[in-house]
Design an enzyme around this catalytic site. Structure first.
Site, mmCIF file in Angstrom:
data_model
loop_
_atom_site.group_PDB
_atom_site.id
_atom_site.type_symbol
_atom_site.label_atom_id
_atom_site.label_comp_id
_atom_site.label_asym_id
_atom_site.label_seq_id
_atom_site.Cartn_x
_atom_site.Cartn_y
_atom_site.Cartn_z
ATOM 1 N N THR A 125 33.126 31.366 -26.228
ATOM 2 C CA THR A 125 33.892 32.615 -26.353
ATOM 3 C C THR A 125 33.073 33.806 -25.855
ATOM 4 O OG1 THR A 125 35.051 31.655 -28.222
ATOM 5 C CG2 THR A 125 35.267 34.023 -27.927
ATOM 6 N N ARG A 184 33.461 38.685 -33.393
ATOM 7 C CA ARG A 184 33.532 37.415 -34.159
ATOM 8 C C ARG A 184 32.841 37.658 -35.501
ATOM 9 N NH1 ARG A 184 32.422 31.461 -32.088
ATOM 10 N NH2 ARG A 184 34.514 31.911 -31.315
ATOM 11 N N LYS A 216 20.932 45.894 -42.688
ATOM 12 C CA LYS A 216 20.463 46.966 -43.587
ATOM 13 C C LYS A 216 21.533 47.360 -44.586
ATOM 14 C CE LYS A 216 17.861 49.049 -39.762
ATOM 15 N NZ LYS A 216 17.822 50.245 -38.892
HETATM 16 N N1 ASP Z 1 34.749 27.258 -31.061
HETATM 17 C C1 ASP Z 1 35.917 27.228 -31.922
HETATM 18 C C2 ASP Z 1 35.884 28.360 -32.915
HETATM 19 O O1 ASP Z 1 35.023 29.216 -32.848
HETATM 20 C C3 ASP Z 1 36.091 25.902 -32.578
HETATM 21 C C4 ASP Z 1 35.008 25.468 -33.519
HETATM 22 O O2 ASP Z 1 34.019 26.180 -33.732
HETATM 23 O O3 ASP Z 1 35.152 24.364 -34.046
HETATM 24 O O4 ASP Z 1 36.734 28.417 -33.770
#
Ligand code: ASP
Length: 299
Positions: free
Chosen positions: A49, A99, A78
């Site tokens: 990603t 993320r 922090k």
């Molecule tokens: N790469 C995908 C996610 O970040 C699937 C996984 O990690 O299993 O959700």
């Protein structure tokens, strides 16, 4: 679309226009996003990603500022709140890819952000850009999305990729689903309720060969170790399903095997040589699909 937080924001028309754009951007290097800055803020590990977003931005002539370990290398270490970090990042970048380990984090970020926030996975919540590239892979490999049977296998409770894919596919017609998981890892009721509400046919089973027999798409997923409270409960469930070469050969002749990756032990390397194996191609489509999304949001 200002932000992309979950697949509910994507209707079929938007998906199709992103796919047309992705087709036209395959292999392209241009300067259409020159002068734009993308921030990638990752509080959880990622290979595909993050790198594919960064590669997409570079191919369009834009710049990237990034942290791959925001938990340690941003002021989160922090004690800064996510909201404060996002407010500050708003003056450094034109869009933000986030993320985060908590479901709902991307929505919280979007609430305080005046630049587009793209959810690159929020805990066991959503992963809308994975769903986009997954549906794109299906379209490219099978030549259609309507009318297919999709078997999803593994940790459907915690797997955000599987959850988002099912939700996005409800935009298409006559799809039927087989949800293959141990009872402990069944698909959440938020997603199965959505299927019922939209009149989509689905069955649930814990039997891998029965569940995948008639499928056009077999979507394997790993058991999401990081969502388990202890190692023992993870160890108990992790070896439950293994797709090997003979089980791949037993699938429908025209079936494709997908996986959002990383794989652990549920999909053996001996399957890679099968003409049905589509997972590395699937990962590669991430670049053009994300180029299309960045173009859509930033130009
Ligand atoms: N790469 C995908 C996610 O970040 C699937 C996984 O990690 O299993 O959700």
């Amino acid at each position: 679309m200002d932000h992309l937080i979950n697949t509910e924001q994507l209707d079929r028309k938007t998906v199709e226009s992103l796919f047309t754009l992705a087709d036209s951007l395959e292999g392209v290097r241009n300067n259409s996003l020159s002068g734009k800055i993308l921030a990638t803020l990752f509080y959880e590990p990622s290979t595909r990603t993050r790198f594919s977003f960064e590669s997409a931005m570079a191919r369009l002539g834009g710049a990237v500022i990034s942290t791959e370990n925001a938990k340690e290398f941003s002021s989160a270490a922090k004690g800064e709140t996510l909201e404060d970090t996002i407010r500050v990042m708003n003056s450094y970048a034109d869009a933000l890819v986030l993320r985060h380990p908590e479901a709902g984090a991307a929505e919280r970020a979007a609430r305080v952000s005046s630049i587009p926030v793209i959810n690159a996975g929020d805990g066991a919540g959503h992963h809308p850009t994975q769903a986009l590239l997954d549906v794109y892979t299906i379209q490219k490999s099978l030549g259609k999305v309507d009318g297919i049977t999709v078997a999803l296998v593994g940790d459907l409770k915690n797997g955000r990729a599987a959850r988002s894919l099912v939700a996005l596919l409800t935009q298409f017609s006559s799809i039927s689903f087989t949800l293959v998981s141990p009872p402990e890892l069944k698909m959440g009721s938020d997603i199965t309720d959505l299927l019922t509400k939209r009149g989509v046919v689905f069955t649930e089973t814990d039997d891998l060969s029965r569940g995948t027999r008639d499928a056009d798409v077999v979507y394997m997923t790993r058991v999401q170790k990081e969502r388990f409270p202890d190692v023992d409960s993870y160890e108990r469930l992790k070896g439950k399903y293994v797709l090997n070469r003979s089980s791949a050969d037993a699938l429908k002749e025209t079936a494709i095997i997908m996986h959002p990756l990383p794989r652990v032990d549920e999909l053996l390397p001996e399957v890679d040589a099968s003409p049905k194996a589509m997972y590395f191609k699937q990962a590669s489509y991430g670049v053009s699909v994300r180029m299309a999304l960045l173009t859509h949001l930033l130009s």
